[in-house]
Design a protein around this motif. Sequence first.
Motif, PDB file in Angstrom:
ATOM      1  N   MET A   1       0.848  -1.190   0.000  1.00 40.61           N
ATOM      2  CA  MET A   1       0.000   0.000   0.000  1.00 40.61           C
ATOM      3  C   MET A   1       0.884   1.240   0.000  1.00 40.61           C
ATOM      4  N   ILE A   2       0.570   2.182  -0.884  1.00 40.63           N
ATOM      5  CA  ILE A   2       1.313   3.424  -0.980  1.00 40.63           C
ATOM      6  C   ILE A   2       0.361   4.579  -0.692  1.00 40.63           C
ATOM      7  N   ARG A   3       0.714   5.370   0.318  1.00 41.04           N
ATOM      8  CA  ARG A   3      -0.069   6.548   0.659  1.00 41.04           C
ATOM      9  C   ARG A   3       0.838   7.772   0.562  1.00 41.04           C
ATOM     10  N   THR A   4       0.300   8.864   0.122  1.00 45.73           N
ATOM     11  CA  THR A   4       1.081  10.093   0.028  1.00 45.73           C
ATOM     12  C   THR A   4       0.309  11.240   0.658  1.00 45.73           C
ATOM     13  N   LEU A   5       1.080  12.139   1.237  1.00 49.30           N
ATOM     14  CA  LEU A   5       0.528  13.352   1.842  1.00 49.30           C
ATOM     15  C   LEU A   5       1.350  14.515   1.304  1.00 49.30           C
ATOM     16  N   LEU A   6       0.681  15.502   0.750  1.00 54.76           N
ATOM     17  CA  LEU A   6       1.358  16.628   0.104  1.00 54.76           C
ATOM     18  C   LEU A   6       0.848  17.933   0.703  1.00 54.76           C
ATOM     19  N   THR A   7       1.776  18.811   1.041  1.00 53.18           N
ATOM     20  CA  THR A   7       1.426  20.153   1.505  1.00 53.18           C
ATOM     21  C   THR A   7       2.103  21.181   0.609  1.00 53.18           C
ATOM     22  N   THR A   8       1.413  22.237   0.284  1.00 56.11           N
ATOM     23  CA  THR A   8       1.935  23.282  -0.602  1.00 56.11           C
ATOM     24  C   THR A   8       2.230  24.538   0.216  1.00 56.11           C
ATOM     25  N   PRO A   9       3.052  25.444  -0.339  1.00 57.63           N
ATOM     26  CA  PRO A   9       3.335  26.696   0.378  1.00 57.63           C
ATOM     27  C   PRO A   9       2.080  27.521   0.654  1.00 57.63           C
ATOM     28  N   GLU A  10       1.045  27.346  -0.140  1.00 58.88           N
ATOM     29  CA  GLU A  10      -0.201  28.085   0.062  1.00 58.88           C
ATOM     30  C   GLU A  10      -1.068  27.488   1.165  1.00 58.88           C
ATOM     31  N   GLY A  11      -0.617  26.377   1.772  1.00 62.69           N
ATOM     32  CA  GLY A  11      -1.366  25.752   2.860  1.00 62.69           C
ATOM     33  C   GLY A  11      -2.321  24.676   2.412  1.00 62.69           C
ATOM     34  N   GLU A  12      -2.294  24.323   1.139  1.00 64.00           N
ATOM     35  CA  GLU A  12      -3.168  23.258   0.662  1.00 64.00           C
ATOM     36  C   GLU A  12      -2.621  21.895   1.089  1.00 64.00           C
ATOM     37  N   VAL A  13      -3.523  20.968   1.370  1.00 61.40           N
ATOM     38  CA  VAL A  13      -3.165  19.612   1.788  1.00 61.40           C
ATOM     39  C   VAL A  13      -3.824  18.632   0.838  1.00 61.40           C
ATOM     40  N   LEU A 121      -0.219   9.206  13.078  1.00 60.35           N
ATOM     41  CA  LEU A 121       0.249  10.517  12.633  1.00 60.35           C
ATOM     42  C   LEU A 121      -0.299  10.872  11.258  1.00 60.35           C
ATOM     43  N   PHE A 122      -0.381   9.890  10.395  1.00 59.33           N
ATOM     44  CA  PHE A 122      -0.882  10.146   9.051  1.00 59.33           C
ATOM     45  C   PHE A 122      -2.326  10.638   9.097  1.00 59.33           C
ATOM     46  N   ASN A 123      -3.092  10.117  10.048  1.00 60.18           N
ATOM     47  CA  ASN A 123      -4.510  10.471  10.122  1.00 60.18           C
ATOM     48  C   ASN A 123      -4.784  11.723  10.952  1.00 60.18           C
ATOM     49  N   GLU A 124      -3.785  12.174  11.739  1.00 63.24           N
ATOM     50  CA  GLU A 124      -4.063  13.280  12.658  1.00 63.24           C
ATOM     51  C   GLU A 124      -3.198  14.512  12.361  1.00 63.24           C
ATOM     52  N   GLN A 125      -1.948  14.508  12.827  1.00 64.59           N
ATOM     53  CA  GLN A 125      -1.120  15.710  12.778  1.00 64.59           C
ATOM     54  C   GLN A 125      -0.123  15.717  11.626  1.00 64.59           C
ATOM     55  N   GLY A 126      -0.175  14.733  10.765  1.00 57.02           N
ATOM     56  CA  GLY A 126       0.848  14.604   9.744  1.00 57.02           C
ATOM     57  C   GLY A 126       0.951  15.791   8.816  1.00 57.02           C
ATOM     58  N   ARG A 140       8.539  12.941  14.928  1.00 55.60           N
ATOM     59  CA  ARG A 140       7.278  12.709  15.637  1.00 55.60           C
ATOM     60  C   ARG A 140       6.871  11.248  15.593  1.00 55.60           C
ATOM     61  N   VAL A 141       7.159  10.563  14.490  1.00 53.95           N
ATOM     62  CA  VAL A 141       6.858   9.128  14.409  1.00 53.95           C
ATOM     63  C   VAL A 141       7.641   8.383  15.481  1.00 53.95           C
ATOM     64  N   MET A 142       8.931   8.681  15.616  1.00 54.75           N
ATOM     65  CA  MET A 142       9.740   8.026  16.640  1.00 54.75           C
ATOM     66  C   MET A 142       9.258   8.394  18.040  1.00 54.75           C
ATOM     67  N   TYR A 143       8.845   9.645  18.213  1.00 49.94           N
ATOM     68  CA  TYR A 143       8.356  10.093  19.511  1.00 49.94           C
ATOM     69  C   TYR A 143       7.084   9.336  19.907  1.00 49.94           C
ATOM     70  N   LEU A 144       6.148   9.202  18.966  1.00 45.22           N
ATOM     71  CA  LEU A 144       4.910   8.475  19.255  1.00 45.22           C
ATOM     72  C   LEU A 144       5.168   6.997  19.503  1.00 45.22           C
ATOM     73  N   SER A 145       6.075   6.414  18.719  1.00 46.77           N
ATOM     74  CA  SER A 145       6.398   5.001  18.903  1.00 46.77           C
ATOM     75  C   SER A 145       6.997   4.765  20.285  1.00 46.77           C
ATOM     76  N   ALA A 146       7.880   5.671  20.701  1.00 48.07           N
ATOM     77  CA  ALA A 146       8.450   5.549  22.053  1.00 48.07           C
ATOM     78  C   ALA A 146       7.365   5.673  23.112  1.00 48.07           C
ATOM     79  N   GLY A 147       6.334   6.485  22.824  1.00 43.56           N
ATOM     80  CA  GLY A 147       5.224   6.614  23.770  1.00 43.56           C
ATOM     81  C   GLY A 147       4.461   5.313  23.939  1.00 43.56           C
ATOM     82  N   TYR A 148       4.273   4.549  22.857  1.00 50.41           N
ATOM     83  CA  TYR A 148       3.618   3.239  22.963  1.00 50.41           C
ATOM     84  C   TYR A 148       4.445   2.306  23.850  1.00 50.41           C
ATOM     85  N   TYR A 149       5.754   2.342  23.657  1.00 49.38           N
ATOM     86  CA  TYR A 149       6.632   1.531  24.500  1.00 49.38           C
ATOM     87  C   TYR A 149       6.483   1.910  25.974  1.00 49.38           C
ATOM     88  N   ILE A 150       6.488   3.204  26.245  1.00 50.61           N
ATOM     89  CA  ILE A 150       6.404   3.665  27.637  1.00 50.61           C
ATOM     90  C   ILE A 150       5.090   3.248  28.273  1.00 50.61           C
TER      91      ILE A 150
END
Length: 322
Positions: A1-13, A121-126, A140-150
């Motif tokens: 599965m390939i997912r992409t997320l694109l943001t532009t300088p104008e703020g478009e997502v 992250l992809f569904n929320e703050q990405g 942030r991905v590493m930070y969240l993953s460490a949170g699951y461990y904790i």
Amino acid sequence: MIRTLLTTPEGEVHEGDAKLIDLWRQTPGSHIWVDMQGESQAVEQRFLEDFECHPMAIQDAHKERHPPKIEEFDHHTLIIYRGISSFDAQLNFVPQQVSFFVGERFLVTLHPGEALSIKRLFNEQGSALLAHSPEHVALRVMYLSAGYYIDSLLEFEVALSDLEDELLDNGNDVLMRRITAYRSRLVKMRRIFSYHKGITQELTAYDYAHLPRDKSDTLHAITDVEERFERLYTLTQMYYDICGDLVDGYISISSHQLNITMRVLTVITAIFVPLTFIAGIYGMNFEYMPELGYRYGYFFVWGVMLGIGGMLIWLFKRKHWF
């Protein structure tokens, strides 16, 4: 599965598939995150080569069970991270390798199965983090993953406390096997966290072109990740030491109980040895034994034997041997 997320300088997502890569190339200043889950190595290599990723980096990312590492190349920085696909309070965890290709305007993530932190992250703050910079998404991905461990480790602390009470009340080999299994899992986790702590220490100590320390927000994100992995490493070491103390305590209690049993057996043996000696003497079949002709010899020997036994019992009780 390939997912992409694109943001532009104008703020478009824009969220979609590989077709967004063409739009990203046509839009200067835009950022893209390409997440590939469970794709074949041929497909991954084609996409990575399209992003001008170094062949050595691609080769490292495709190695199974490659130790976590960070390495900088001309157009990107490679981070190989050991994430998790499942984890519970009994320390049963399934790790999976996650590779980050961090460029100036792009982030490519590779992982064989579902990654909880990437999915969240992809569904929320990405999109917000990606608009800032691709390295913030990787951190942030590493930070969240460490949170699951904790979270799971803190749940394990409660289970470990209950196990400690149970071991003191009714220690047995079944509990010892559980503790030994926990120690084995903790060793594996400590090794993983040691690698991750090394990665974050390198990010803090050295300047990487695609994860610059001169930006305060990037340095703050790196510091947050480092603190989490430092805590994870400390927790696993502490829990490992506690499990070791429980094992040592169980062995000490078992040795103490064995010593008590052996002392009781020693007392019984010490009492009966002289009595056995006397009985052995008068059990010999010699014709001329003076005591055999004595009218009260039988009662006299019994008296001597009871006296010796009673004296030894009194002596051992005085010494609190039983």
